[in-house]
Scaffold this motif. Structure first.
Motif, short mmCIF file in Angstrom:
data_model
loop_
_atom_site.label_atom_id
_atom_site.label_comp_id
_atom_site.label_asym_id
_atom_site.label_seq_id
_atom_site.Cartn_x
_atom_site.Cartn_y
_atom_site.Cartn_z
N TRP A 1 -46.49 10.29 -14.81
CA TRP A 1 -47.92 10.35 -14.48
C TRP A 1 -48.69 9.30 -15.27
N LEU A 2 -48.34 9.15 -16.55
CA LEU A 2 -48.99 8.14 -17.40
C LEU A 2 -48.74 6.74 -16.87
N GLU B 1 -50.90 6.20 -13.81
CA GLU B 1 -52.28 5.90 -14.20
C GLU B 1 -52.42 4.47 -14.69
N SER B 2 -51.45 4.03 -15.49
CA SER B 2 -51.50 2.66 -16.03
C SER B 2 -51.39 1.63 -14.92
N THR C 1 -52.24 2.12 -11.79
CA THR C 1 -53.49 2.21 -11.04
C THR C 1 -54.59 1.39 -11.73
N LYS C 2 -54.63 1.50 -13.05
CA LYS C 2 -55.62 0.76 -13.82
C LYS C 2 -55.39 -0.75 -13.67
N MET D 1 -61.54 5.07 -13.54
CA MET D 1 -60.43 5.64 -14.29
C MET D 1 -60.83 6.83 -15.15
N MET E 1 -59.43 10.24 -14.25
CA MET E 1 -58.00 10.53 -14.31
C MET E 1 -57.68 11.34 -15.56
N GLU F 1 -56.65 9.29 -18.89
CA GLU F 1 -57.76 8.40 -19.26
C GLU F 1 -58.95 9.19 -19.78
N TRP G 1 -60.24 19.40 -15.68
CA TRP G 1 -58.80 19.21 -15.54
C TRP G 1 -58.03 20.36 -16.18
#
Length: 281
Positions: free
Chosen positions: A185-186, A189-190, A192-193, A214, A217, A220, A264
């Protein structure tokens, strides 16, 4: 609540791996004090890290909570292994047979998450207070109690992070896979960023545009709760000014970030309950 916590801590007390990881975690938190012993002597230049101001009130609350948050992965292993053991040792099924409802079971895990986060926060508070009283140049009460917001941010961050781990622990039933899922997941996210930076590369204020997206998320938003403290140091600001750079960002714990992480946390806990309720045990 006390009954549910008692059940959980009884399980943890008889789990050797959980005890060892907890001891390592709190031992490493204590080792923050060792930073004060770091010294560099390069010819005529003598540098003592404690004298650089990192243990000055109120800066110490920001610095120590930021460093302590990096160590949260040790307690994450306790959380996910706690859930994995429920399936491995059939204690989940036995608890339900003994009369514990699925809602109470999830609440017992969530209360444990809150307890770990609260104990960690109090521990960091005590360590920081002692270090500050020893090394800080400013010991007035009004200065000492300034910026305690970082302890609150630290607590919210841990609750959100451990709730995330609890959700994956229930989802995949294995501690190693649960941690792996969080790493994946991390990475997502990275990536996506990175894609957002690439997509907005021709626009002005690219960092702000990416940050506005971001911030919603999970990882983030947790990261935003306690921003890096190093650029707040006077020595860093002096160097930055000499090369024509200035730091204008806000370092405060923002209400929006607290709300996002809180939402979250609710999503993770409710999803955990929904999974458990749907699953045939």
């Amino acid at each position: 609540m006390l009954r549910l916590l008692t059940i959980e801590f009884h399980k943890l007390r008889h789990n050797r791996a959980s005890r060892v990881l907890s001891i390592i975690y709190f031992g490493l938190l204590t080792c923050i004090a060792l930073i004060a012993a770091i010294k560099f002597d390069i010819g005529p230049v003598k540098f003592h890290l404690a004298e650089a101001g990192i243990f000055n009130f109120p800066y110490i609350w920001h610095f120590n909570t930021y460093i302590a948050a990096i160590l949260k992965f040790f307690l994450l292993l306790v959380i996910v292994s706690m859930m994995a053991n429920e399936y491995s040792y059939k204690t989940l099924k036995q608890n339900l047979i003994d009369g514990l409802s699925k809602k109470e079971f999830i609440l017992s895990k969530f209360y444990t998450v809150i307890a770990f986060a609260l104990i960690s926060t109090l521990f960091v508070f005590v360590v920081s207070l002692i270090l500050g009283l020893i090394y800080s140049d400013y010991n007035e009460f009004s200065i000492i109690v300034t910026d305690l917001q970082y302890l609150f941010g630290f607590f919210i961050k841990l609750v959100g992070f451990f709730s995330f781990g609890l959700f994956f622990g229930i989802l995949v039933k294995r501690s190693a896979f649960a941690v792996g899922a969080m790493v994946v997941w991390l990475i997502i996210e990275s990536m996506t960023k990175g894609l957002l930076y690439y997509s907005f590369r021709k626009m002005d204020n690219i960092s702000e545009r990416v940050g506005d997206i971001m911030q919603f998320m999970p990882f983030e938003s947790m990261s935003n709760l306690i921003k890096e403290p190093f650029s707040r140091l006077n020595a860093v600001k002096t160097v930055a000014n000499q090369i024509g750079e200035q730091f204008t960002k806000s370092y405060d714990v923002q209400f929006l970030d607290v709300m996002i992480v809180s939402v979250w946390t609710f999503v993770f806990i409710y999803s955990s309950y929904a999974l458990l309720k749907k699953r045939d045990l």
